[in-house]
Design a protein around this motif. Sequence first.
Motif, short mmCIF file in Angstrom:
data_model
loop_
_atom_site.label_atom_id
_atom_site.label_comp_id
_atom_site.label_asym_id
_atom_site.label_seq_id
_atom_site.Cartn_x
_atom_site.Cartn_y
_atom_site.Cartn_z
N LYS A 1 0.83 -1.21 0.00
CA LYS A 1 0.00 0.00 0.00
C LYS A 1 0.87 1.27 0.00
O LYS A 1 0.56 2.24 -0.69
CB LYS A 1 -0.92 -0.01 1.21
N ALA A 2 1.97 1.24 0.76
CA ALA A 2 2.86 2.40 0.83
C ALA A 2 3.49 2.70 -0.53
O ALA A 2 3.83 3.85 -0.82
CB ALA A 2 3.96 2.16 1.87
N ARG A 3 3.63 1.68 -1.35
CA ARG A 3 4.20 1.87 -2.68
C ARG A 3 3.24 2.60 -3.61
O ARG A 3 3.65 3.14 -4.64
CB ARG A 3 4.56 0.52 -3.29
N LEU B 17 -0.39 -4.60 18.69
CA LEU B 17 1.06 -4.41 18.67
C LEU B 17 1.46 -3.54 17.49
O LEU B 17 0.79 -3.54 16.45
CB LEU B 17 1.79 -5.76 18.57
N GLN B 18 2.55 -2.82 17.65
CA GLN B 18 3.06 -1.97 16.58
C GLN B 18 4.36 -2.56 16.04
O GLN B 18 5.32 -2.74 16.78
CB GLN B 18 3.31 -0.56 17.11
N TYR B 19 4.35 -2.86 14.75
CA TYR B 19 5.51 -3.43 14.08
C TYR B 19 6.14 -2.35 13.23
O TYR B 19 5.45 -1.59 12.56
CB TYR B 19 5.09 -4.61 13.20
N ARG B 20 7.47 -2.27 13.26
CA ARG B 20 8.20 -1.27 12.49
C ARG B 20 9.30 -1.93 11.68
O ARG B 20 10.05 -2.76 12.19
CB ARG B 20 8.83 -0.22 13.40
N LEU B 21 9.37 -1.56 10.41
CA LEU B 21 10.48 -1.95 9.54
C LEU B 21 11.19 -0.67 9.15
O LEU B 21 10.59 0.23 8.55
CB LEU B 21 9.98 -2.66 8.29
N PHE C 281 8.32 1.65 7.84
CA PHE C 281 7.04 1.07 7.46
C PHE C 281 6.35 0.75 8.78
O PHE C 281 6.92 0.12 9.66
CB PHE C 281 7.22 -0.22 6.66
N ARG C 282 5.10 1.18 8.91
CA ARG C 282 4.37 1.04 10.17
C ARG C 282 3.18 0.10 9.99
O ARG C 282 2.40 0.26 9.05
CB ARG C 282 3.87 2.41 10.61
N THR C 283 3.07 -0.85 10.90
CA THR C 283 1.93 -1.76 10.89
C THR C 283 1.44 -1.93 12.31
O THR C 283 2.23 -2.25 13.20
CB THR C 283 2.33 -3.14 10.32
N LYS C 284 0.16 -1.71 12.52
CA LYS C 284 -0.46 -1.97 13.82
C LYS C 284 -1.41 -3.14 13.62
O LYS C 284 -2.29 -3.10 12.75
CB LYS C 284 -1.21 -0.74 14.32
N PRO D 143 1.43 8.74 5.76
CA PRO D 143 2.39 8.67 6.87
C PRO D 143 1.98 7.70 7.99
O PRO D 143 2.79 7.40 8.85
CB PRO D 143 2.46 10.11 7.38
N LYS D 144 0.76 7.21 7.93
CA LYS D 144 0.37 6.20 8.92
C LYS D 144 1.02 4.85 8.63
O LYS D 144 1.11 4.01 9.52
CB LYS D 144 -1.15 6.04 8.95
N ILE D 145 1.47 4.64 7.38
CA ILE D 145 2.11 3.36 7.05
C ILE D 145 3.55 3.49 6.57
O ILE D 145 4.28 2.51 6.58
CB ILE D 145 1.28 2.56 6.02
N PHE D 146 3.96 4.69 6.14
CA PHE D 146 5.35 4.90 5.72
C PHE D 146 5.73 6.32 6.11
O PHE D 146 5.25 7.28 5.52
CB PHE D 146 5.50 4.69 4.21
#
Length: 110
Positions: free
Chosen positions: A34-36, A61-65, A54-57, A41-44
Amino acid sequence: MTKKFDVILLEDALDFIESIDLKTRAKIYYNIDKAREVNDPKIFKKLTHEIWEFRTKYNGLQYRLFAFWDKTEKVETLVISTHGIVKKVDKVPLKEIEKAMKIRSDYFDL
């Protein structure tokens, strides 16, 4: 929709993603895709001048790449994902940003 950039996952990022359950992994890949396509800014999100995340909730839990841009090639723009974490505090830990900056530095020194 047109993809604005390609994403390459480095070994640490792949190891992180492989270490989590399938549903969470699918959500992370969905958000990367989706960020592509859209600027959200909620996901990238930009963290520093050079480092993004890259942000994923998912499931509370909050996952970050962590990632950085490689625009050295004229043909395509790449986002290189360095590594990931499960975020447990409000602020992104400085040591994780520093780790991403070190990986970025090593990447461009090759």
